[in-house]
Motif scaffolding. Sequence first.
Motif, PDB file in Angstrom:
ATOM      1  N   LYS A  57       0.822  -1.217   0.000  1.00  0.00           N
ATOM      2  CA  LYS A  57       0.000   0.000   0.000  1.00  0.00           C
ATOM      3  C   LYS A  57       0.858   1.271   0.000  1.00  0.00           C
ATOM      4  O   LYS A  57       0.335   2.365   0.191  1.00  0.00           O
ATOM      5  CB  LYS A  57      -0.952  -0.016   1.208  1.00  0.00           C
ATOM      6  N   THR A  58       2.173   1.107  -0.212  1.00  0.00           N
ATOM      7  CA  THR A  58       3.042   2.299  -0.256  1.00  0.00           C
ATOM      8  C   THR A  58       2.861   3.021  -1.577  1.00  0.00           C
ATOM      9  O   THR A  58       2.563   2.401  -2.592  1.00  0.00           O
ATOM     10  CB  THR A  58       4.524   1.889  -0.114  1.00  0.00           C
ATOM     11  N   ASN A  59       3.010   4.331  -1.555  1.00  0.00           N
ATOM     12  CA  ASN A  59       2.991   5.142  -2.777  1.00  0.00           C
ATOM     13  C   ASN A  59       1.827   4.754  -3.690  1.00  0.00           C
ATOM     14  O   ASN A  59       2.019   4.267  -4.808  1.00  0.00           O
ATOM     15  CB  ASN A  59       4.348   4.962  -3.494  1.00  0.00           C
ATOM     16  N   PRO A  60       0.596   4.958  -3.227  1.00  0.00           N
ATOM     17  CA  PRO A  60      -0.580   4.407  -3.907  1.00  0.00           C
ATOM     18  C   PRO A  60      -0.738   4.885  -5.357  1.00  0.00           C
ATOM     19  O   PRO A  60      -0.495   6.046  -5.659  1.00  0.00           O
ATOM     20  CB  PRO A  60      -1.759   4.903  -3.066  1.00  0.00           C
ATOM     21  N   ASN A  61      -1.165   3.962  -6.213  1.00  0.00           N
ATOM     22  CA  ASN A  61      -1.497   4.325  -7.591  1.00  0.00           C
ATOM     23  C   ASN A  61      -2.944   3.984  -7.948  1.00  0.00           C
ATOM     24  O   ASN A  61      -3.316   3.955  -9.120  1.00  0.00           O
ATOM     25  CB  ASN A  61      -0.500   3.702  -8.583  1.00  0.00           C
ATOM     26  N   CYS A  62      -3.750   3.751  -6.937  1.00  0.00           N
ATOM     27  CA  CYS A  62      -5.195   3.612  -7.139  1.00  0.00           C
ATOM     28  C   CYS A  62      -5.898   3.818  -5.801  1.00  0.00           C
ATOM     29  O   CYS A  62      -5.246   3.837  -4.749  1.00  0.00           O
ATOM     30  CB  CYS A  62      -5.562   2.243  -7.719  1.00  0.00           C
ATOM     31  N   VAL A  63      -7.210   3.992  -5.851  1.00  0.00           N
ATOM     32  CA  VAL A  63      -8.012   4.087  -4.630  1.00  0.00           C
ATOM     33  C   VAL A  63      -9.006   2.932  -4.623  1.00  0.00           C
ATOM     34  O   VAL A  63      -9.656   2.669  -5.644  1.00  0.00           O
ATOM     35  CB  VAL A  63      -8.754   5.439  -4.546  1.00  0.00           C
ATOM     36  N   VAL A  64      -9.070   2.216  -3.499  1.00  0.00           N
ATOM     37  CA  VAL A  64     -10.086   1.179  -3.317  1.00  0.00           C
ATOM     38  C   VAL A  64     -11.125   1.696  -2.320  1.00  0.00           C
ATOM     39  O   VAL A  64     -10.783   2.103  -1.208  1.00  0.00           O
ATOM     40  CB  VAL A  64      -9.471  -0.141  -2.803  1.00  0.00           C
ATOM     41  N   LEU A  65     -12.357   1.700  -2.783  1.00  0.00           N
ATOM     42  CA  LEU A  65     -13.465   2.253  -2.010  1.00  0.00           C
ATOM     43  C   LEU A  65     -14.383   1.125  -1.581  1.00  0.00           C
ATOM     44  O   LEU A  65     -14.834   0.336  -2.422  1.00  0.00           O
ATOM     45  CB  LEU A  65     -14.218   3.217  -2.939  1.00  0.00           C
ATOM     46  N   GLY A  66     -14.638   1.022  -0.286  1.00  0.00           N
ATOM     47  CA  GLY A  66     -15.613   0.062   0.210  1.00  0.00           C
ATOM     48  C   GLY A  66     -16.706   0.793   0.959  1.00  0.00           C
ATOM     49  O   GLY A  66     -16.736   2.029   0.973  1.00  0.00           O
ATOM     50  N   ASP A  67     -17.599   0.038   1.591  1.00  0.00           N
ATOM     51  CA  ASP A  67     -18.594   0.700   2.437  1.00  0.00           C
ATOM     52  C   ASP A  67     -17.905   1.098   3.736  1.00  0.00           C
ATOM     53  O   ASP A  67     -17.869   0.336   4.691  1.00  0.00           O
ATOM     54  CB  ASP A  67     -19.769  -0.225   2.706  1.00  0.00           C
ATOM     55  N   ALA A  68     -17.335   2.305   3.735  1.00  0.00           N
ATOM     56  CA  ALA A  68     -16.501   2.752   4.845  1.00  0.00           C
ATOM     57  C   ALA A  68     -17.317   3.218   6.039  1.00  0.00           C
ATOM     58  O   ALA A  68     -16.767   3.425   7.122  1.00  0.00           O
ATOM     59  CB  ALA A  68     -15.576   3.872   4.377  1.00  0.00           C
ATOM     60  N   ALA A  69     -18.629   3.404   5.862  1.00  0.00           N
ATOM     61  CA  ALA A  69     -19.521   3.822   6.950  1.00  0.00           C
ATOM     62  C   ALA A  69     -18.967   5.047   7.680  1.00  0.00           C
ATOM     63  O   ALA A  69     -18.729   6.069   7.043  1.00  0.00           O
ATOM     64  CB  ALA A  69     -19.808   2.657   7.897  1.00  0.00           C
ATOM     65  N   GLU A  70     -18.701   4.935   8.964  1.00  0.00           N
ATOM     66  CA  GLU A  70     -18.248   6.099   9.748  1.00  0.00           C
ATOM     67  C   GLU A  70     -16.934   6.673   9.205  1.00  0.00           C
ATOM     68  O   GLU A  70     -16.577   7.809   9.509  1.00  0.00           O
ATOM     69  CB  GLU A  70     -18.077   5.732  11.223  1.00  0.00           C
ATOM     70  N   ASN A  71     -16.193   5.883   8.438  1.00  0.00           N
ATOM     71  CA  ASN A  71     -14.972   6.415   7.814  1.00  0.00           C
ATOM     72  C   ASN A  71     -15.269   7.289   6.595  1.00  0.00           C
ATOM     73  O   ASN A  71     -14.342   7.867   6.022  1.00  0.00           O
ATOM     74  CB  ASN A  71     -14.029   5.279   7.407  1.00  0.00           C
ATOM     75  N   PHE A  72     -16.522   7.387   6.182  1.00  0.00           N
ATOM     76  CA  PHE A  72     -16.890   8.336   5.126  1.00  0.00           C
ATOM     77  C   PHE A  72     -16.976   9.740   5.729  1.00  0.00           C
ATOM     78  O   PHE A  72     -18.052  10.304   5.879  1.00  0.00           O
ATOM     79  CB  PHE A  72     -18.229   7.967   4.477  1.00  0.00           C
ATOM     80  N   THR A  73     -15.828  10.265   6.123  1.00  0.00           N
ATOM     81  CA  THR A  73     -15.785  11.624   6.657  1.00  0.00           C
ATOM     82  C   THR A  73     -15.416  12.581   5.538  1.00  0.00           C
ATOM     83  O   THR A  73     -14.879  12.188   4.499  1.00  0.00           O
ATOM     84  CB  THR A  73     -14.733  11.749   7.765  1.00  0.00           C
ATOM     85  N   TYR A  74     -15.676  13.854   5.761  1.00  0.00           N
ATOM     86  CA  TYR A  74     -15.302  14.904   4.812  1.00  0.00           C
ATOM     87  C   TYR A  74     -13.796  14.856   4.553  1.00  0.00           C
ATOM     88  O   TYR A  74     -13.350  14.905   3.395  1.00  0.00           O
ATOM     89  CB  TYR A  74     -15.722  16.244   5.427  1.00  0.00           C
ATOM     90  N   ALA A  75     -13.015  14.690   5.607  1.00  0.00           N
ATOM     91  CA  ALA A  75     -11.546  14.657   5.455  1.00  0.00           C
ATOM     92  C   ALA A  75     -11.106  13.444   4.637  1.00  0.00           C
ATOM     93  O   ALA A  75     -10.265  13.560   3.741  1.00  0.00           O
ATOM     94  CB  ALA A  75     -10.877  14.644   6.832  1.00  0.00           C
ATOM     95  N   ASN A  76     -11.678  12.267   4.937  1.00  0.00           N
ATOM     96  CA  ASN A  76     -11.261  11.057   4.215  1.00  0.00           C
ATOM     97  C   ASN A  76     -11.675  11.103   2.749  1.00  0.00           C
ATOM     98  O   ASN A  76     -10.953  10.616   1.877  1.00  0.00           O
ATOM     99  CB  ASN A  76     -11.847   9.808   4.876  1.00  0.00           C
ATOM    100  N   LEU A  77     -12.851  11.663   2.488  1.00  0.00           N
ATOM    101  CA  LEU A  77     -13.296  11.769   1.090  1.00  0.00           C
ATOM    102  C   LEU A  77     -12.399  12.740   0.329  1.00  0.00           C
ATOM    103  O   LEU A  77     -12.010  12.484  -0.816  1.00  0.00           O
ATOM    104  CB  LEU A  77     -14.761  12.190   1.031  1.00  0.00           C
ATOM    105  N   ASN A  78     -12.055  13.863   0.950  1.00  0.00           N
ATOM    106  CA  ASN A  78     -11.140  14.807   0.294  1.00  0.00           C
ATOM    107  C   ASN A  78      -9.778  14.165   0.042  1.00  0.00           C
ATOM    108  O   ASN A  78      -9.172  14.384  -1.011  1.00  0.00           O
ATOM    109  CB  ASN A  78     -10.974  16.072   1.151  1.00  0.00           C
ATOM    110  N   GLU A  79      -9.313  13.369   0.988  1.00  0.00           N
ATOM    111  CA  GLU A  79      -8.002  12.727   0.821  1.00  0.00           C
ATOM    112  C   GLU A  79      -8.024  11.761  -0.373  1.00  0.00           C
ATOM    113  O   GLU A  79      -7.122  11.787  -1.224  1.00  0.00           O
ATOM    114  CB  GLU A  79      -7.632  11.973   2.103  1.00  0.00           C
ATOM    115  N   ALA A  80      -9.043  10.930  -0.445  1.00  0.00           N
ATOM    116  CA  ALA A  80      -9.147   9.982  -1.570  1.00  0.00           C
ATOM    117  C   ALA A  80      -9.261  10.747  -2.887  1.00  0.00           C
ATOM    118  O   ALA A  80      -8.637  10.392  -3.895  1.00  0.00           O
ATOM    119  CB  ALA A  80     -10.351   9.066  -1.371  1.00  0.00           C
ATOM    120  N   PHE A  81     -10.054  11.802  -2.878  1.00  0.00           N
ATOM    121  CA  PHE A  81     -10.219  12.627  -4.077  1.00  0.00           C
ATOM    122  C   PHE A  81      -8.888  13.208  -4.543  1.00  0.00           C
ATOM    123  O   PHE A  81      -8.536  13.155  -5.722  1.00  0.00           O
ATOM    124  CB  PHE A  81     -11.234  13.745  -3.789  1.00  0.00           C
TER     125      PHE A  81
END
Lengths: 268, 268
Positions: B115-139
């Motif tokens: 998972k070092t130096n990521p070259n893709c994003v894997v999205l699951g049902d993150a539930a409480e991890n669907f925060t504004y900060a986490n969504l911005n980071e993935a974006f």
Amino acid sequence: AMAGCGWARAVRGLLLDGSGVLYDSGADGGVPIAGSAEAVRRIKASGLKLQLCTNETQATRENFVRKLRAMGFDISVAEVTAPAPAACRLLKERGLRPHLLVHDDLVPEFSEIDKTNPNCVVLGDAAENFTYANLNEAFRLLIEMEKPVLISLGKGRYYKETDGLKLDVGAYMKALEYACDVQAEVVGKPAKRFFESALAELGVPPEQAIMIGDDIVSDVGGAQQCGMRALQVRTGKYRPSDENHPEVKPDAYVNNLAEAVDIILQQL
Amino acid sequence: AMAGCGWARAVRGLLLDGSGVLYDSGADGGVPIAGSAEAVRRIKASGLKLQLCTNETQATRENFVRKLRAMGFDISVAEVTAPAPAACRLLKERGLRPHLLVHDDLVPEFSEIDKTNPNCVVLGDAAENFTYANLNEAFRLLIEMEKPVLISLGKGRYYKETDGLKLDVGAYMKALEYACDVQAEVVGKPAKRFFESALAELGVPPEQAIMIGDDIVSDVGGAQQCGMRALQVRTGKYRPSDENHPEVKPDAYVNNLAEAVDIILQQL
């Protein structure tokens, strides 16, 4: 300055985007983009009319103008066209009672709107209010309506703050659209009706107005659809790949607002 | 029980959805749907093969099975087909290093993935991890990739928990798709490849298998596209309006899993 400035002729008024053109947004209210405050003063001194045409929904117009003035911009509340007042007109026309998923600081714009027993959801750039719980709440209200009504204050994809890019209201609009199988009604840029309101407040017909923005689709594409000329600045969320956009081509690119104003004033 | 049960003939194996068919999800792990645990036992006693085909991404398969067993279901880890292991196979095949926006409890499924130096994003049902900060980071990670790669563990719109409907991973997938102008690759239902994996693990060809689910598109539509018959249960996220779906028509509706099993066993 630039070769071929025919686009700058016969102008009587300018519509300006805020974030990314006047200033870069940020947690502390934002930082003016170099030369922009002076550019606004030069526009006014020239006799050109000026109106901000912004999708700003993180503050009331009063607070937004206070922030602009603190950054050195000579802008009054009457010179700001923003989505929330346009949404209030629409809500009243159609007897809609909104559930608001918006920034705390925007709530006072809706003070005269009946919000009991909601029959629609109004979505703005809620920023930190875009929590999992708040998104689920808005979703549940919509999915339980016989015919869900989702009103979105803009449909921007993202914007730049001083600490990085942020997802804009359009991304959350798409999430709710998909979950509820509904199409949002967009109030704000790039809706034609919104640009027409801004032009009416500017008091200038579209063929004599230029829109200056950093968003290739929402600012440039939207304004051109209304018969205006439109410039993209290379500040704010501008990215070089915008210059290969498959559908939208600005009348010109400028490095920043100051350069646009230089060229326009030379043509007067 | 029902008139016209031709759909129940010549069956050798069943694919079952989890949430909404076996149990209703909830903060405390969920509540079994009446008759479902007994129905699973009757399937096994009959000699029919059984495989769970779930988009569950809030837990490892081990923890998911522990939860099922605590609710009284006789299910083993080998009887569960879930998106995370399928995603790991895909990541390895293509040399992808993911940034994970998933539920904390799912992370161990990716323990052997770089998972070092990521070259893709894997999205699951993150539930409480669907925060504004986490969504911005993935974006931000996606928008900065030359060619953004977004892998979504399912594309469900919403699901039902004991305290109400919740937005599912598909809604957040749409938000990121729109913001980054990219199309996600879906691992999980309704992807054909995922149903084919589940059938391979079931050891039964599609024409001898029936999928039983509560999601008209993801379960029923997806399974039918693979040549299986598919039933919609009237439990979980089922809504009466599903019966007017413009594109998908189940082979039959049943009130719940227990009723489906009654009918299928009568036809053996």
